[in-house]
Design a protein around this motif. Structure first.
Motif, PDB file in Angstrom:
ATOM      1  N   PRO A  15       0.819  -1.231   0.000  1.00 52.29           N
ATOM      2  CA  PRO A  15       0.000   0.000   0.000  1.00 52.29           C
ATOM      3  C   PRO A  15       0.851   1.279   0.000  1.00 52.29           C
ATOM      4  O   PRO A  15       0.494   2.249  -0.676  1.00 52.29           O
ATOM      5  CB  PRO A  15      -0.816  -0.115   1.293  1.00 52.29           C
ATOM      6  CG  PRO A  15      -0.881  -1.573   1.571  1.00 52.29           C
ATOM      7  CD  PRO A  15       0.431  -2.116   1.121  1.00 52.29           C
ATOM      8  N   MET A  16       1.949   1.295   0.743  1.00 50.46           N
ATOM      9  CA  MET A  16       2.801   2.489   0.779  1.00 50.46           C
ATOM     10  C   MET A  16       3.407   2.773  -0.589  1.00 50.46           C
ATOM     11  O   MET A  16       3.450   3.922  -1.038  1.00 50.46           O
ATOM     12  CB  MET A  16       3.924   2.312   1.809  1.00 50.46           C
ATOM     13  CG  MET A  16       3.485   2.361   3.254  1.00 50.46           C
ATOM     14  SD  MET A  16       4.940   2.269   4.351  1.00 50.46           S
ATOM     15  CE  MET A  16       4.183   1.643   5.851  1.00 50.46           C
ATOM     16  N   LEU A  17       3.913   1.736  -1.243  1.00 45.92           N
ATOM     17  CA  LEU A  17       4.534   1.915  -2.562  1.00 45.92           C
ATOM     18  C   LEU A  17       3.512   2.407  -3.589  1.00 45.92           C
ATOM     19  O   LEU A  17       3.832   3.206  -4.466  1.00 45.92           O
ATOM     20  CB  LEU A  17       5.169   0.604  -3.021  1.00 45.92           C
ATOM     21  CG  LEU A  17       6.438   0.179  -2.256  1.00 45.92           C
ATOM     22  CD1 LEU A  17       6.809  -1.261  -2.594  1.00 45.92           C
ATOM     23  CD2 LEU A  17       7.595   1.117  -2.586  1.00 45.92           C
ATOM     24  N   LYS A  18       2.285   1.936  -3.458  1.00 45.68           N
ATOM     25  CA  LYS A  18       1.246   2.376  -4.395  1.00 45.68           C
ATOM     26  C   LYS A  18       0.813   3.817  -4.120  1.00 45.68           C
ATOM     27  O   LYS A  18       0.646   4.617  -5.043  1.00 45.68           O
ATOM     28  CB  LYS A  18       0.037   1.447  -4.307  1.00 45.68           C
ATOM     29  CG  LYS A  18       0.276   0.060  -4.908  1.00 45.68           C
ATOM     30  CD  LYS A  18      -0.976  -0.806  -4.784  1.00 45.68           C
ATOM     31  CE  LYS A  18      -0.758  -2.164  -5.445  1.00 45.68           C
ATOM     32  NZ  LYS A  18      -1.962  -3.044  -5.318  1.00 45.68           N
ATOM     33  N   LEU A  19       0.648   4.156  -2.836  1.00 43.78           N
ATOM     34  CA  LEU A  19       0.134   5.475  -2.478  1.00 43.78           C
ATOM     35  C   LEU A  19       1.164   6.587  -2.607  1.00 43.78           C
ATOM     36  O   LEU A  19       0.847   7.691  -3.050  1.00 43.78           O
ATOM     37  CB  LEU A  19      -0.394   5.447  -1.035  1.00 43.78           C
ATOM     38  CG  LEU A  19      -1.756   4.799  -0.809  1.00 43.78           C
ATOM     39  CD1 LEU A  19      -2.029   4.651   0.676  1.00 43.78           C
ATOM     40  CD2 LEU A  19      -2.866   5.637  -1.460  1.00 43.78           C
ATOM     41  N   TYR A  20       2.403   6.295  -2.193  1.00 40.86           N
ATOM     42  CA  TYR A  20       3.375   7.377  -2.053  1.00 40.86           C
ATOM     43  C   TYR A  20       4.520   7.315  -3.052  1.00 40.86           C
ATOM     44  O   TYR A  20       5.280   8.272  -3.178  1.00 40.86           O
ATOM     45  CB  TYR A  20       3.935   7.376  -0.623  1.00 40.86           C
ATOM     46  CG  TYR A  20       2.846   7.300   0.425  1.00 40.86           C
ATOM     47  CD1 TYR A  20       1.860   8.285   0.509  1.00 40.86           C
ATOM     48  CD2 TYR A  20       2.777   6.230   1.314  1.00 40.86           C
ATOM     49  CE1 TYR A  20       0.833   8.210   1.446  1.00 40.86           C
ATOM     50  CE2 TYR A  20       1.753   6.142   2.260  1.00 40.86           C
ATOM     51  CZ  TYR A  20       0.792   7.133   2.313  1.00 40.86           C
ATOM     52  OH  TYR A  20      -0.213   7.056   3.241  1.00 40.86           O
ATOM     53  N   GLY A  23      14.529  -4.170  -6.711  1.00 40.53           N
ATOM     54  CA  GLY A  23      14.879  -2.859  -6.149  1.00 40.53           C
ATOM     55  C   GLY A  23      13.689  -2.061  -5.660  1.00 40.53           C
ATOM     56  O   GLY A  23      13.783  -0.838  -5.514  1.00 40.53           O
ATOM     57  N   LEU A  24      12.581  -2.732  -5.405  1.00 46.43           N
ATOM     58  CA  LEU A  24      11.366  -2.044  -4.940  1.00 46.43           C
ATOM     59  C   LEU A  24      11.278  -2.133  -3.422  1.00 46.43           C
ATOM     60  O   LEU A  24      10.898  -3.166  -2.857  1.00 46.43           O
ATOM     61  CB  LEU A  24      10.128  -2.671  -5.575  1.00 46.43           C
ATOM     62  CG  LEU A  24      10.018  -2.539  -7.095  1.00 46.43           C
ATOM     63  CD1 LEU A  24       8.861  -3.368  -7.629  1.00 46.43           C
ATOM     64  CD2 LEU A  24       9.833  -1.075  -7.482  1.00 46.43           C
ATOM     65  N   LYS A  25      11.657  -1.063  -2.770  1.00 45.87           N
ATOM     66  CA  LYS A  25      11.623  -1.002  -1.316  1.00 45.87           C
ATOM     67  C   LYS A  25      10.944   0.283  -0.868  1.00 45.87           C
ATOM     68  O   LYS A  25      11.050   1.318  -1.525  1.00 45.87           O
ATOM     69  CB  LYS A  25      13.038  -1.043  -0.728  1.00 45.87           C
ATOM     70  CG  LYS A  25      13.794  -2.337  -0.911  1.00 45.87           C
ATOM     71  CD  LYS A  25      15.140  -2.261  -0.195  1.00 45.87           C
ATOM     72  CE  LYS A  25      15.931  -3.545  -0.323  1.00 45.87           C
ATOM     73  NZ  LYS A  25      17.224  -3.468   0.404  1.00 45.87           N
ATOM     74  N   VAL A  26      10.256   0.192   0.272  1.00 48.81           N
ATOM     75  CA  VAL A  26       9.669   1.383   0.873  1.00 48.81           C
ATOM     76  C   VAL A  26      10.789   2.301   1.349  1.00 48.81           C
ATOM     77  O   VAL A  26      11.764   1.833   1.953  1.00 48.81           O
ATOM     78  CB  VAL A  26       8.771   0.984   2.074  1.00 48.81           C
ATOM     79  CG1 VAL A  26       8.372   2.206   2.885  1.00 48.81           C
ATOM     80  CG2 VAL A  26       7.547   0.244   1.589  1.00 48.81           C
ATOM     81  N   SER A  27      10.664   3.590   1.065  1.00 45.12           N
ATOM     82  CA  SER A  27      11.650   4.558   1.566  1.00 45.12           C
ATOM     83  C   SER A  27      11.203   5.072   2.926  1.00 45.12           C
ATOM     84  O   SER A  27      10.026   4.957   3.300  1.00 45.12           O
ATOM     85  CB  SER A  27      11.800   5.725   0.593  1.00 45.12           C
ATOM     86  OG  SER A  27      10.620   6.518   0.578  1.00 45.12           O
ATOM     87  N   PHE A  28      12.149   5.649   3.671  1.00 45.03           N
ATOM     88  CA  PHE A  28      11.798   6.228   4.971  1.00 45.03           C
ATOM     89  C   PHE A  28      10.787   7.362   4.789  1.00 45.03           C
ATOM     90  O   PHE A  28       9.896   7.560   5.613  1.00 45.03           O
ATOM     91  CB  PHE A  28      13.059   6.734   5.679  1.00 45.03           C
ATOM     92  CG  PHE A  28      12.831   7.131   7.112  1.00 45.03           C
ATOM     93  CD1 PHE A  28      12.354   6.224   8.041  1.00 45.03           C
ATOM     94  CD2 PHE A  28      13.095   8.430   7.540  1.00 45.03           C
ATOM     95  CE1 PHE A  28      12.145   6.594   9.368  1.00 45.03           C
ATOM     96  CE2 PHE A  28      12.891   8.813   8.850  1.00 45.03           C
ATOM     97  CZ  PHE A  28      12.413   7.886   9.773  1.00 45.03           C
ATOM     98  N   SER A  29      10.895   8.066   3.683  1.00 45.88           N
ATOM     99  CA  SER A  29       9.936   9.131   3.369  1.00 45.88           C
ATOM    100  C   SER A  29       8.530   8.562   3.170  1.00 45.88           C
ATOM    101  O   SER A  29       7.543   9.153   3.633  1.00 45.88           O
ATOM    102  CB  SER A  29      10.381   9.890   2.117  1.00 45.88           C
ATOM    103  OG  SER A  29       9.440  10.865   1.753  1.00 45.88           O
ATOM    104  N   ASP A  30       8.430   7.415   2.488  1.00 46.92           N
ATOM    105  CA  ASP A  30       7.130   6.744   2.314  1.00 46.92           C
ATOM    106  C   ASP A  30       6.535   6.406   3.677  1.00 46.92           C
ATOM    107  O   ASP A  30       5.330   6.592   3.915  1.00 46.92           O
ATOM    108  CB  ASP A  30       7.286   5.451   1.504  1.00 46.92           C
ATOM    109  CG  ASP A  30       7.693   5.694   0.063  1.00 46.92           C
ATOM    110  OD1 ASP A  30       7.429   6.793  -0.449  1.00 46.92           O
ATOM    111  OD2 ASP A  30       8.264   4.767  -0.540  1.00 46.92           O
ATOM    112  N   PHE A  31       7.373   5.900   4.544  1.00 41.00           N
ATOM    113  CA  PHE A  31       6.938   5.487   5.873  1.00 41.00           C
ATOM    114  C   PHE A  31       6.406   6.675   6.680  1.00 41.00           C
ATOM    115  O   PHE A  31       5.349   6.584   7.310  1.00 41.00           O
ATOM    116  CB  PHE A  31       8.108   4.819   6.595  1.00 41.00           C
ATOM    117  CG  PHE A  31       7.804   4.340   7.991  1.00 41.00           C
ATOM    118  CD1 PHE A  31       6.732   3.491   8.235  1.00 41.00           C
ATOM    119  CD2 PHE A  31       8.598   4.731   9.055  1.00 41.00           C
ATOM    120  CE1 PHE A  31       6.457   3.043   9.529  1.00 41.00           C
ATOM    121  CE2 PHE A  31       8.336   4.292  10.352  1.00 41.00           C
ATOM    122  CZ  PHE A  31       7.264   3.442  10.585  1.00 41.00           C
TER     123      PHE A  31
END
Length: 419
Positions: A278-283, A300-308
């Motif tokens: 959900p974070m990768l899709k939304l942000y 290479g698809l990882k949530v960033s701290f900014s996404d979090f």
């Protein structure tokens, strides 16, 4: 006819009384260590309950709390000594564990020795921490959600972090990302709630991580309703009054960094599916994401701290579901303004605090607290982690976690909040 009715009434009354006894004694409520005598647990004379005089009639009891309290004490032999079998145990935990969990394998244990803080300094430290907490809980000008509610107002499902050890009279409120894995291990050893080939674990580090976080392993307050029905709240209150209650806290921003590192920088299938997708899709505007975390990391698809951070600040997040326990505020997990904690430990002084607490609990001869991780998230990392987070977001994030900063005496991170 009258005698028959009296006989039936007597049978009913005796049956009710026996049911009460079964409720109280079943599942080891109020066992040999019902009263814990430490320097901070407000001990009472043997066999005495505050507010109930010796020889007082049952009918004179003012409420159900005191009725249950007297019922608990009436048939108990007080025994504050350590059981002989347990007393003979040697201190465990000196051998290094075989690390199989990914997170523990990456971070490793710090087996270096640490100097214990002087006990007098520790006592002063505890007085100061408790004073700070109580002052702000009593300060009407300092407000935050749920502050003014009573213990009875707390929903049952919000009491799931309070772990009870009836054998030693201890209640521990665990906070994820604040050494809770090892404190849960300690509670398992003390309560003997988990067996290894029929024998209770003696060394905390021998307990597999998957068992540590299995909810069935621990007796928690939210389970009381299933066991004791309408008497559950009364029994909780008695235990809160008699048992030693402790928690460990951490700088709120550092705790968030630690949660992000362990749940989104390491491959975690559950957190990838529940939160990362959900974070990768939304942000990050990603679509058609892989279904497995290994595939995502490989691409290479990882949530960033900014996404979090965006996820935490997004008002839609908690409309869907409450914060996950790994980033939920401590005041929502442990209810420090409703529960009068006897000991407040901090991760920043974990080794000293843990050693002192085990001494106060009189269990330091039975075990020692496991060593810290070598690669533990430190407060000195904050500047780097928040470097790319806009100032406005940092300020909003502080407001979100302000109660945890203030209640537990953490300074406001002015360097992160100012231009």
């Amino acid at each position: 006819m009258t005698k028959a009715r009296l006989l039936r009434l007597s049978v009913v009354l005796v049956s009710i009384f026996m049911i009460l006894l079964i409720i109280v004694y079943w599942d080891n409520v109020g066992t040999a260590h019902f009263y814990l005598h430490t320097s901070f647990s407000r001990p009472h004379s043997p066999g005495a309950i505050p507010g109930i005089a010796a020889g007082e009639d049952w009918e004179a009891l003012p409420d159900v709390d005191e009725f249950l309290a007297k019922l608990l004490s009436s048939g108990l032999k007080q025994n504050t000594s350590i059981p002989r079998k347990t007393e003979q145990l040697l201190i465990q935990g000196s051998s290094k564990p075989v690390v199989s969990n990914l997170e523990e394998n990456v971070r490793g244990y710090d087996w270096s020795t640490h100097n214990d803080r002087n006990s007098l300094d520790q006592e002063k430290l505890q007085i100061e921490r408790q004073r700070t907490l109580r002052e702000f809980c009593a300060n009407s000008s300092f407000t935050f959600p749920t502050k003014e509610r009573s213990f009875d107002d707390i929903p049952n499902y919000e009491l799931n972090h309070l772990i009870v050890d009836d054998r030693h009279g201890i209640i521990y409120c665990y906070v994820p990302k604040v050494a809770c894995t090892n404190w849960k291990r300690v509670m398992i050893v003390l309560s003997e709630s988990l067996l290894d080939q029929g024998v209770p674990y003696r060394n905390p580090l021998d307990i597999p991580r998957e068992h540590v976080h299995n909810t069935s392993t621990h007796l928690t307050f939210n389970k009381f309703w299933r066991r004791y029905g309408k008497f559950s709240r009364h029994l909780m209150k008695i235990k809160l009054k008699k048992y030693t209650k402790f928690l460990f806290v951490r700088d709120p921003f550092v705790r968030l960094i630690s949660a992000f590192r362990s749940k989104f920088e390491l491959e975690n299938e559950e957190f990838y599916r529940r939160f990362a997708i959900p974070m990768l899709k939304l942000y990050s505007n990603h679509t058609n994401l892989p279904t497995s975390v290994s595939e995502a990391f490989g691409a290479g698809l990882k949530v960033s701290f900014s996404d979090f951070i965006q996820y935490l600040l997004d008002p839609r997040t908690e409309k869907m579901a409450p914060f996950n326990e790994h980033w939920r505020q401590v005041y929502r997990l442990c209810h420090p303004c409703q529960i009068d904690y006897d000991f407040i430990g901090k991760l920043e002084t974990l080794d000293e605090d843990a050693a002192y607490l085990l001494q106060l609990l009189k269990v330091d001869r039975l075990l020692r607290f496991p060593p810290s991780y070598r690669n533990r998230t430190a407060s000195s990392w904050e500047d780097n982690w928040f470097a790319k987070i806009p100032q406005a977001w940092r300020q909003q994030l502080y407001k979100l976690y302000e109660a945890d900063f203030v209640l537990f005496g953490y300074p406001k991170p002015e360097n992160l909040l100012k231009d």
